[in-house]
Design a protein around this motif. Structure first.
Motif, short mmCIF file in Angstrom:
data_model
loop_
_atom_site.label_atom_id
_atom_site.label_comp_id
_atom_site.label_asym_id
_atom_site.label_seq_id
_atom_site.Cartn_x
_atom_site.Cartn_y
_atom_site.Cartn_z
N LYS A 121 0.85 -1.19 0.00
CA LYS A 121 0.00 0.00 0.00
C LYS A 121 0.89 1.24 0.00
CE LYS A 121 -3.73 0.32 2.36
NZ LYS A 121 -4.79 0.36 3.38
N PRO A 122 0.51 2.28 -0.71
CA PRO A 122 1.33 3.51 -0.72
C PRO A 122 1.58 4.04 0.69
CG PRO A 122 -0.34 3.61 -2.43
CD PRO A 122 -0.64 2.38 -1.62
N GLU A 123 0.57 3.96 1.55
CA GLU A 123 0.75 4.47 2.92
C GLU A 123 1.84 3.70 3.66
OE1 GLU A 123 -3.72 5.08 2.05
OE2 GLU A 123 -2.12 3.68 1.50
N GLU A 124 1.92 2.38 3.41
CA GLU A 124 2.97 1.58 4.06
C GLU A 124 4.35 1.99 3.55
OE1 GLU A 124 0.48 -2.56 4.84
OE2 GLU A 124 1.69 -2.35 3.03
N ASN A 125 4.46 2.19 2.26
CA ASN A 125 5.75 2.61 1.71
C ASN A 125 6.15 4.00 2.21
OD1 ASN A 125 6.58 0.37 0.23
ND2 ASN A 125 5.43 0.99 -1.59
N TYR A 126 5.17 4.89 2.35
CA TYR A 126 5.50 6.24 2.84
C TYR A 126 5.83 6.22 4.33
CZ TYR A 126 4.78 8.87 -1.42
OH TYR A 126 4.93 9.39 -2.67
N GLY A 127 5.26 5.28 5.08
CA GLY A 127 5.61 5.17 6.50
C GLY A 127 7.00 4.63 6.72
N ALA A 128 7.52 3.91 5.72
CA ALA A 128 8.86 3.32 5.82
C ALA A 128 9.84 4.10 4.95
CB ALA A 128 8.79 1.84 5.43
N ILE A 129 10.01 3.69 3.68
CA ILE A 129 11.03 4.34 2.85
C ILE A 129 10.70 5.81 2.61
CG2 ILE A 129 10.01 3.83 0.58
CD1 ILE A 129 13.77 3.66 1.61
N GLY A 130 9.39 6.16 2.58
CA GLY A 130 9.03 7.56 2.39
C GLY A 130 9.52 8.43 3.53
N MET A 131 9.38 7.91 4.75
CA MET A 131 9.87 8.65 5.90
C MET A 131 11.40 8.77 5.84
SD MET A 131 11.39 8.33 9.10
CE MET A 131 11.35 9.22 10.66
N ILE A 132 12.06 7.70 5.39
CA ILE A 132 13.52 7.72 5.28
C ILE A 132 13.97 8.73 4.22
CG2 ILE A 132 15.53 6.35 4.59
CD1 ILE A 132 14.23 3.94 5.93
N VAL A 185 2.26 13.92 2.45
CA VAL A 185 1.94 13.24 1.20
C VAL A 185 0.76 12.30 1.40
CG1 VAL A 185 2.75 11.64 -0.56
CG2 VAL A 185 4.28 13.43 0.27
N VAL A 186 0.81 11.53 2.48
CA VAL A 186 -0.27 10.59 2.79
C VAL A 186 -1.58 11.34 3.03
CG1 VAL A 186 -1.10 8.91 4.50
CG2 VAL A 186 1.25 8.79 3.66
N SER A 187 -1.50 12.47 3.72
CA SER A 187 -2.70 13.24 4.05
C SER A 187 -3.41 13.75 2.80
CB SER A 187 -2.33 14.43 4.95
OG SER A 187 -1.78 13.99 6.17
N ASN A 188 -2.66 13.91 1.71
CA ASN A 188 -3.25 14.39 0.47
C ASN A 188 -3.87 13.27 -0.37
OD1 ASN A 188 -2.58 17.08 0.98
ND2 ASN A 188 -0.55 16.85 0.07
N MET A 189 -3.75 12.03 0.11
CA MET A 189 -4.37 10.91 -0.60
C MET A 189 -5.87 10.88 -0.33
SD MET A 189 -1.63 7.84 0.19
CE MET A 189 0.08 7.94 -0.32
N SER A 190 -6.58 10.19 -1.18
CA SER A 190 -8.02 10.00 -0.97
C SER A 190 -8.22 8.92 0.09
CB SER A 190 -8.69 9.58 -2.28
OG SER A 190 -10.05 9.31 -2.07
N ASN A 191 -8.92 9.24 1.18
CA ASN A 191 -9.16 8.31 2.29
C ASN A 191 -7.86 7.65 2.76
OD1 ASN A 191 -12.03 8.65 2.22
ND2 ASN A 191 -12.08 7.30 0.40
N PRO A 192 -6.92 8.43 3.23
CA PRO A 192 -5.62 7.87 3.64
C PRO A 192 -5.75 6.89 4.80
CG PRO A 192 -5.84 10.14 4.40
CD PRO A 192 -6.99 9.89 3.47
N ASP A 193 -4.97 5.82 4.73
CA ASP A 193 -4.94 4.81 5.78
C ASP A 193 -3.78 5.15 6.73
OD1 ASP A 193 -4.79 2.60 7.40
OD2 ASP A 193 -4.94 1.14 5.78
#
Length: 782
Positions: free
Chosen positions: A615-626, A704-712
């Motif tokens: 899920k994009p949110e999972e990637n942003y929580g990991a490598i996205g944060m890095i 970035v996640v907050s700008n998604m539609s219905n972010p998880d």
């Protein structure tokens, strides 16, 4: 000067929180019994619902709620409030304090104190007492509560990191010969397994001489050949040891050292590096690092007896292995310790080492030569083939000055012993098993390492490290797709654009400084996966098996010397900003302020950090944060001193920089004195740069996640917490707390997420929860 070690100032990867009052720096007044009870009723309610004051305070004939609580009274009430405690396993067993019997516990409290001691949550005084009759502050008591929350690990509102990772932490192990376990070591192991498979497909086969395959296969063969390595013993370096032993004067010792450097690229007395000039980063300059020490500064300064004993014993064994008698070897080791302590005492503090105002000390060649009253440094530079430099940048001025003072005839005996120890420790892993055994024993004592790696694991590691120029290409071809590279590039673009938006919206920075910051963002170099062109240094070297007259030692230093010669040839030349300063399979990410570049090797762009199918949110929580973390290093307390070209140059207005420093101070206090494991505290000053980056990385990736539609958001926060799950030995945790510029992983999660409202909204965090921080107490910069 080998390529892989040149990135001296590249920031290492980005590799706990309860109520705010837990971390107050001010000394609090003694807590009253009433305050203790009131605190417990809130803290323990999720673990024993309906807990009441009468139950917690039972047995006291007169409650006297306004009187100060004794420590033993508070602990007994803590025991009652939380009820049964889990038996410590896994990480809790490693980090807790066990086997302590306190001498001052009254009989009426013994059952409860024993329960807490068995759980590993109590620490005592050096004299073996608990301090039972001492007063206790609310701050101290909150630390005790936090330890119990950690042990329970069942309520994410109190300890998010533990609750998300508890199952893994309880089952966690540390592999034999390793110092840590967790996502980073696990992925490192997975990458090693992939590389091992590549090597195994080549091992034992015949290939045309000079091909990549032949060189890898034959190097691996020498790395596996323990029989011939043990047969050679110390022979590969015997002549250098003999030259050191035979030196009758300081000049003869210097010449012995220069011979060693000329033939192997090793020097025990003169350590230089070549990289971009921090004030003119487009050109390579010469840096001087000074005499090395075998322990960290804190261990020397505090006279850590365990570390001192282990280090002296290790040096003694090395010197005995070189031919010295044990009594003489021990005497020499003790003198070396004393000399290194004097060096450590004047050296830069760990948190100062990335500060350009501290490490950038340019000397003309004449000035540098004058610093050394007893050594002709012009001749040293000429012998080392770095005399084309027009200046020497001294990284640690006081250390260099102290080292120059120690280089005198009166110290010849200890300098000779020091040179041998430096030589033996640098080469011991390539010699007979007795040297490796001494190093393993040292690691076991100092860092709590248990077990040893197998000969095959060691051979793979040595091949991976030395033959990386070829293996990196094979790894990238097999394990990092063009699709993944493109996807990560798009993530980076989005995060840089988001960062720009965040800078534009800052209310504390002027437009003038904002423009400069955005310019730095716009010119940032991005390196993802693998370099556009591969290094060809290995093409120039020959690798030979023992049957052909080669050895693990000769092959390793043939390669090392080739990299060193390449680096020397770059002195005074333009910096090639396309070069990579790390291997492709490294599980790490970097910001290099001298190039204004961020690097994400293929090694870290693997699950669970990055998964193209996640899920994009999972990637942003990991490598996205890095990714956001590394971008933030351009604007941390160290990176902010460099402009868009990588030059140390002040681009701030005076007023903006003052506000920036004030915000940095807030972060120092926010992350300071948080307990890592019982009795070990986080240092907010030491970890400032990484905390700035963590906070900025989460702010950008979360936006970035907050700008998604219905972010998880659950997927984001839990992916982030899982990324940092980690375990290590207690001994190493203590050392890291004094030397590592990164906060402990638990703190990187818990103390960072509490600054973002999305976290509170997602999990219903409310006042009274351990994870709650009031809005006015939260921190932010970028």
């Amino acid at each position: 000067m080998k390529k892989k070690f040149l990135s001296l100032f590249m920031a290492i990867i980005m590799v706990l929180s309860v109520s705010v009052s837990v971390y107050a720096d001010e000394t609090s007044p003694p807590a009253t019994r009433g305050e203790i009870v009131k605190t417990l009723l809130v803290a323990a309610d999720a673990y024993q619902p309906g807990i009441n004051k009468e139950y917690v305070m039972q047995g006291f004939n007169d409650l006297r709620e306004n009187e100060p609580a004794k420590k033993v009274e508070a602990l007994v009430m803590l025991s009652r409030a939380f009820g049964e405690l889990p038996e410590p396993v896994g990480n809790d067993l490693r980090s807790g304090t066990f086997g302590v019997e306190f001498t001052d516990v009254p009989a009426w409290a013994k059952k409860d104190i024993d329960k807490l001691a068995k759980a590993g949550v109590l620490t005592g005084k050096p004299d073996g007492t608990l301090g039972a009759n001492d007063n206790i502050t609310i701050d101290e008591f909150q630390n005790m509560i936090a330890r119990v929350w950690t042990l329970k690990g069942s309520h994410l509102n109190d300890d998010f990191y533990e609750a998300i990772n508890k199952e893994w932490l309880n089952k966690s192990t540390i592999l034999a010969g390793e110092i840590m376990g967790g996502v980073f070591p696990e992925l490192h192991k997975q990458n090693n397994n992939k590389i091992e498979k590549i090597i195994d497909e080549l091992a034992g086969k015949q290939f045309t001489e000079g091909t990549k395959e032949q060189k890898i296969a034959d190097f691996y063969a020498t790395a596996l050949d323990t029989k011939n390595r043990n047969k050679q013993g110390i022979e590969p370096i015997q002549k250098y040891v003999k030259d050191i032993d035979g030196a009758k004067t300081l000049d003869e010792l210097v010449q012995a050292d220069l011979t060693l450097e000329k033939e192997l690229g090793l020097s025990s007395l003169f350590s230089f590096a070549i990289m971009g000039d921090a004030k003119n980063s487009s050109e390579n300059a010469l840096y001087y690092t000074g005499l090395a020490t075998g322990l960290d500064k804190n261990s020397f300064i505090t006279e850590d007896e365990k570390a001192k004993k282990a280090y002296i014993q290790y040096m003694t064994k090395l010197l005995v292995s070189s031919g010295e008698k044990e009594s003489a070897a021990k005497a020499h080791a003790e003198k070396i310790y004393g000399m290194e302590k004097s060096l450590a005492s004047v050296s830069l503090e760990p948190h100062e080492q990335g500060d350009v105002n501290k490490y950038y000390n340019p000397y003309t060649i004449e000035q540098f030569d004058d610093m050394f009253k007893t050594v002709d440094m012009k001749q040293v530079l000429k012998s080392m083939k770095v005399d084309s430099a027009d200046k020497v940048i001294v990284i640690d001025e006081k250390l260099a000055q102290k080292g120059s003072e120690l280089l005198n005839e009166a110290n010849l005996d200890v300098l000779k012993a020091y040179s041998k120890v430096q030589l033996l420790s640098a080469t011991g892993g390539l010699l007979s098993d007795e040297f490796r055994d001494a190093a393993n024993e040292f690691s076991a004592t100092l860092y709590g390492v248990t077990g040893e790696k197998t000969d095959q694991e060691i051979a793979v590691a040595k091949t991976t490290g030395t033959m990386g120029g070829y293996l990196e290409q094979m790894f990238a071809e097999k394990h990092f797709s063009p699709e993944a590279k493109k996807d990560v590039e798009q993530m980076v673009e989005k995060l840089i654009a988001t960062y720009e938006e965040r800078i534009k919206s800052l209310d504390w920075m002027s437009e003038t400084t904002k423009d400069k910051a955005i310019k730095k963002l716009d010119t940032m170099i991005v390196k993802i996966g693998y370099p556009d062109k591969w290094d060809t240094t290995l093409d120039k070297v020959a690798i030979k098996t023992y049957d052909e007259g080669g050895s693990l030692f000769s092959n390793t230093f043939t390669v090392n010397k080739a990299y060193i010669d390449n680096t020397k040839a770059k002195l005074g030349k333009p910096v090639d900003r396309t070069e990579w300063g790390t291997s492709v399979y490294t599980v790490n990410a970097f910001y290099n302020p001298l190039n204004n570049e961020i690097t994400f090797p293929a090694g870290i762009l693997q699950a669970p950090f990055y998964d193209i199918n996640a899920k994009p949110e999972e990637n942003y929580g990991a490598i996205g944060m890095i990714i956001g973390h590394e971008i933030s290093h351009a604007f941390d307390n160290n990176g902010s001193a460099y402009d868009e070209n990588g030059n140390a140059n002040n681009w701030w207005t005076e007023e903006d920089f003052k506000k920036f420093k004030e915000k940095n101070q807030e972060l120092i206090e926010f992350y300071n004195n948080i307990e890592i494991i019982p009795g070990v505290l986080n240092d907010g000053q030491l970890t400032l740069s990484e905390n700035v980056a963590d906070l900025g990385g989460m702010a950008a990736s979360l936006q970035v996640v907050s700008n998604m539609s219905n972010p998880d958001y659950k997927a984001y926060f839990e992916s982030n917490a899982e990324m940092w799950k980690s375990t290590t030995t207690k001994e190493f945790a203590v050392i890291l707390s004094k030397n590592d510029v990164h906060s402990a992983n638990k703190i990187r999660v818990n103390r960072t997420i509490v600054n973002f409202q999305q976290f509170y909204d997602t999990y219903g965090i409310k006042p009274g929860d351990g994870m709650y921080v009031a809005p006015e107490d939260r921190v932010s910069i970028w």
